[in-house]
Design a protein around this motif. Structure first.
Motif, PDB file in Angstrom:
ATOM      1  N   ARG A 126       0.856  -1.187   0.000  1.00 38.04           N
ATOM      2  CA  ARG A 126       0.000   0.000   0.000  1.00 38.04           C
ATOM      3  C   ARG A 126       0.898   1.246   0.000  1.00 38.04           C
ATOM      4  O   ARG A 126       2.079   1.182   0.352  1.00 38.04           O
ATOM      5  N   GLN A 325      -6.955   3.385   2.857  1.00 36.58           N
ATOM      6  CA  GLN A 325      -5.619   2.824   2.704  1.00 36.58           C
ATOM      7  C   GLN A 325      -5.247   2.528   1.256  1.00 36.58           C
ATOM      8  O   GLN A 325      -4.158   2.012   1.000  1.00 36.58           O
ATOM      9  N   VAL A 326      -6.137   2.838   0.312  1.00 36.30           N
ATOM     10  CA  VAL A 326      -5.808   2.578  -1.090  1.00 36.30           C
ATOM     11  C   VAL A 326      -5.681   3.894  -1.845  1.00 36.30           C
ATOM     12  O   VAL A 326      -6.312   4.898  -1.499  1.00 36.30           O
TER      13      VAL A 326
END
Length: 337
Positions: A126, A325-326
């Motif tokens: 990530r 988180q992306v």
């Protein structure tokens, strides 16, 4: 269209168009296989020619890497090995740390768990918003120079981030969720990969089991990671199961299984796409690999396109915390949790 004569290139490696995602042998999905079942599946995969295995430090908080380490490495020359850093676990909780120090430490742990001195493809799992991508890629570039990894990958990142990373060191692969029901990659990053000569590795290419017929009307078990995803929650789930039924009808008309149709659709999108479905079943693995021998019509693939427009699937892809988180692009009007 036959997909059989189309091996894919990942940096310096050549692999079949379908590899194996190993996450659900140790992590996230339920029911989880016992140790003997997982070993049998992995060894069968090797025996039938799977040559691209994908794991991560996060999966089982190291347990998945350990599983591959004790199961596959006696035939190390038979496959390309991929793992990931940055997204990991501490005290049973997942977190992100893309600092060079953390990347270096995680890589050493991965090498130890996998029982190897070199990992072919190592991804930043990530984007850490607190660390410039240039610094994270720089840490992996130094690992390439040291001979500890062969190539660098990114996961769930945007076209803009890919270009920044690629300016520091050539990026071999971008791994992102991609299936008929998750088409965000088509906004920008899929074509950016083509522009830069980067392989696109599609995880969850059968829509987290939905487009393989692996999710029934009762949904998924409590504790399964999918249970927290809006698409698996009412009222979205019921609508999505209607789409899955329509998809199943297209597969039946084409004379293939749902999983095979989903994989064939994914692989047909660009010649630099690789799919890494996961499974705990040897029979399902063999079914997935048989996709490479299919000859599906353009009309069949167009019917999938028409069914799964960007707007067709009900509900956001992730819950709010996971979406944060992306770094992947969203499409205009995409629902957010």
């Amino acid at each position: 269209m036959s997909l059989l004569p189309s091996p894919r290139t990942v940096g310096p490696f050549t692999v079949k168009a379908i590899g194996l995602g190993c996450m659900n042998l140790s992590h996230a999905y339920l029911p989880r296989p016992d140790a003997q079942q997982a070993v049998r599946l992995l060894r069968h995969a090797l025996d039938v020619g799977v040559d691209f295995f994908d794991t991560a430090a996060l999966y089982g908080f190291g347990a998945n890497e350990e599983l591959l380490g004790r199961t596959l490495m006696h035939r190390r020359d038979a496959f390309t090995l991929a793992s990931k850093c940055v997204l990991g676990g501490k005290d049973g909780q997942r977190g992100i740390d893309g600092s060079p120090a953390a990347i270096t430490a995680t890589l050493e742990d991965s090498l130890r768990r996998l029982q190897v001195e070199h990992i072919d493809l190592y991804y930043l799992h990530r984007l850490d918003p607190n660390v410039p991508i240039e610094e994270s890629v720089g840490a992996l570039a130094r690992a390439v120079e040291a001979g500890k990894i062969g190539a660098i990958g990114l996961s769930e990142m945007s076209a803009a981030t890919l270009r920044r990373a690629h300016a520091v060191h050539p990026i071999a692969a971008m791994q992102t969720e991609y299936s008929p029901w998750t088409r965000n990659a088509e906004v920008a990053v899929l074509d950016a990969c083509g522009d830069l000569g980067v392989a696109f590795v599609a995880f969850s290419p059968v829509a987290r089991g939905v487009l393989a017929g692996g999710v029934g009307a009762d949904g998924v078990p409590e504790g399964d990671i999918r249970a927290a995803m809006p698409r698996f929650q009412s009222p979205h789930f019921e609508r999505n199961m209607e789409l899955a039924a329509a998809f199943g009808a297209i597969a039946a008309d084409a004379g293939c299984t749902m999983a095979q149709l989903s994989l064939a659709w994914v692989l047909s999108r660009r010649p630099w796409v690789i799919a890494i479905p996961g499974t705990t079943s040897i029979a399902h693995l063999d079914e997935d690999l048989a996709t490479l021998t299919l000859d599906l019509s353009a009309d069949t693939l167009a019917a999938v396109d028409a069914l799964f427009t960007f707007e067709a699937v009900s509900g956001p892809r992730y819950q709010r915390a996971a979406q944060a988180q992306v770094d992947t692009e969203t499409w205009d009007g995409e629902p957010m949790a």
